[in-house]
Design an enzyme around this catalytic site. Structure first.
Site, mmCIF file in Angstrom:
data_model
loop_
_atom_site.group_PDB
_atom_site.id
_atom_site.type_symbol
_atom_site.label_atom_id
_atom_site.label_comp_id
_atom_site.label_asym_id
_atom_site.label_seq_id
_atom_site.Cartn_x
_atom_site.Cartn_y
_atom_site.Cartn_z
ATOM 1 N N LYS A 1 1.222 -8.469 100.112
ATOM 2 C CA LYS A 1 0.930 -9.407 99.027
ATOM 3 C C LYS A 1 -0.040 -10.450 99.546
ATOM 4 O O LYS A 1 0.251 -11.171 100.499
ATOM 5 C CB LYS A 1 2.220 -10.058 98.571
ATOM 6 N N LYS B 1 -0.416 -5.880 96.250
ATOM 7 C CA LYS B 1 -0.591 -6.845 95.161
ATOM 8 C C LYS B 1 -1.564 -7.916 95.613
ATOM 9 O O LYS B 1 -1.367 -8.448 96.700
ATOM 10 C CB LYS B 1 0.777 -7.445 94.836
#
Ligand code: PBG
Ligand code: ZN
Length: 331
Positions: A195, A248
């Site tokens: 992330k 992400k």
């Protein structure tokens, strides 16, 4: 190896067989569950998205379930900041929006795969994803203890998948151990394993009222330029027992998706088309007069890069197109 948690639900089993075409199996729909039980409130920063209360869920999900919705990812949204504290106490409130939604959705839609985002930022007074030391830095040990408690609460309420999105070190191992201690060996862990500290989460933070009150998330989310760190944190999470890993945001990080899929071809990989990706594509797709092609192209790119599962706010409209198209969309 404990493989049961990877195949404990028919949707998870189908994901193990995924290919490069788009079908309804490929999608997870994020849902913003409002503390206000009757809410059906449009989100100004995200077109076509709602903050939805538990009393409105059935009516919202039923038509989607009829055209192939397989899985949802739940986020809780509080009405006000007054119950938020340093430890994110409302995160595992037994009568909070997420626990209520899990119990209700399991009853109303027994086939639906229920994933829950596990994080503290929607529930802490400071808006950070973990517990802080007095100097404002992250207290990693306290954070992963607290995050494990929240994950266990969602698992106990019946979530099939818990998805920690905080990016603290070693939380996958901590959650795995905590689940085992309570005798749970079937809850699947989907780790937000790569992330990045992106500027693409803005519309989401408005939707969830979860922005940090001071500072930023750069000390725990990955620096944008580092594909190698994205791979290292994924390897760490796989070693600690993550059943599904994730990149992400999706669209600006498909090189990382591809690198991870090449190195870990046997591991399920999810890609999150985040709120900023969604708004950007939605905006241009609307202006272009070619909405469907542009939205589909953005989704094909993620499959092509190696995604097994796509988390996308476009899920409702894609399900409609799939339904009209005999269940499959190809480039
Ligand atoms: C919570 C969380 C965030 C997103 C998913 N889980 C926000 C953040 O980390 O700041 C972003 C999703 C999106 O932008 O659509 N940690
Ligand atoms: Zn967070």
């Amino acid at each position: 190896m404990n493989h049961m948690s990877k195949i404990s639900h028919s949707v998870l089993r189908r994901w193990q067989n995924s290919n490069s075409r788009l079908t309804s199996d490929d999608f997870i729909l994020p849902l913003f569950i409002s503390e206000d039980e009757d809410s059906k409130e449009p989100i100004p920063s995200m077109p076509d998205m709602l903050r939805i209360g538990v009393n409105e869920l059935y009516e919202y999900i039923l038509p989607l379930s009829k055209i192939g919705l397989k899985s949802v990812l739940l986020f809780g949204v509080l009405n006000s900041d007054c119950s938020k504290d340093e430890t994110g106490a409302p995160a595992d409130d037994q009568v909070g929006p997420v626990v209520k939604a899990i119990i209700l959705l399991k009853e109303q839609f027994p086939q639906l795969l229920i994933c829950c985002d596990v994080c503290l930022c929607e529930y802490t007074s400071h808006g950070h994803c973990g517990i802080l030391n007095s100097d404002g830095t992250i207290n990693n040990a306290a954070s992963i203890r607290r995050i494990s408690e929240v994950a266990c609460t969602y698992a106990k309420a019946g979530a099939h998948v818990v998805a920690p999105s905080d990016m603290m070190d070693n939380r996958i191992g901590a959650i795995k151990t905590a689940l085992k201690l309570m005798g749970d060996n079937k809850t699947c862990i989907m780790s937000y394993s790569s992330k990045f500290s992106s500027s693409m989460y803005g519309p989401f933070r408005d939707a969830c009222k979860s922005g940090p009150q001071f500072g930023d998330r750069k000390t725990y989310q990955l620096p944008l330029g580092s594909s190698q760190l994205g791979q290292l944190t994924t390897e760490r999470d796989i070693e600690e027992g993550a059943d599904i890993v994730m990149v992400k945001p999706g669209m600006f990080y498909l090189d990382v998706v591809n690198a991870i899929k090449s190195r870990h071809p046997n591991h399920l990989l999810a890609v999150y088309q985040v709120s900023g990706d969604y708004v950007m594509v939605h905006d241009y797709a609307t202006k272009s007069g070619n909405f469907k092609s542009i939205v589909c192209e953005s989704l094909f790119s993620m499959k092509r890069a190696g995604a097994d599962v796509i988390i996308s706010y476009f899920t409702p409209v894609v399900l409609k197109w799939l339904h009209e198209n005999g269940g499959i969309l190809t480039p």
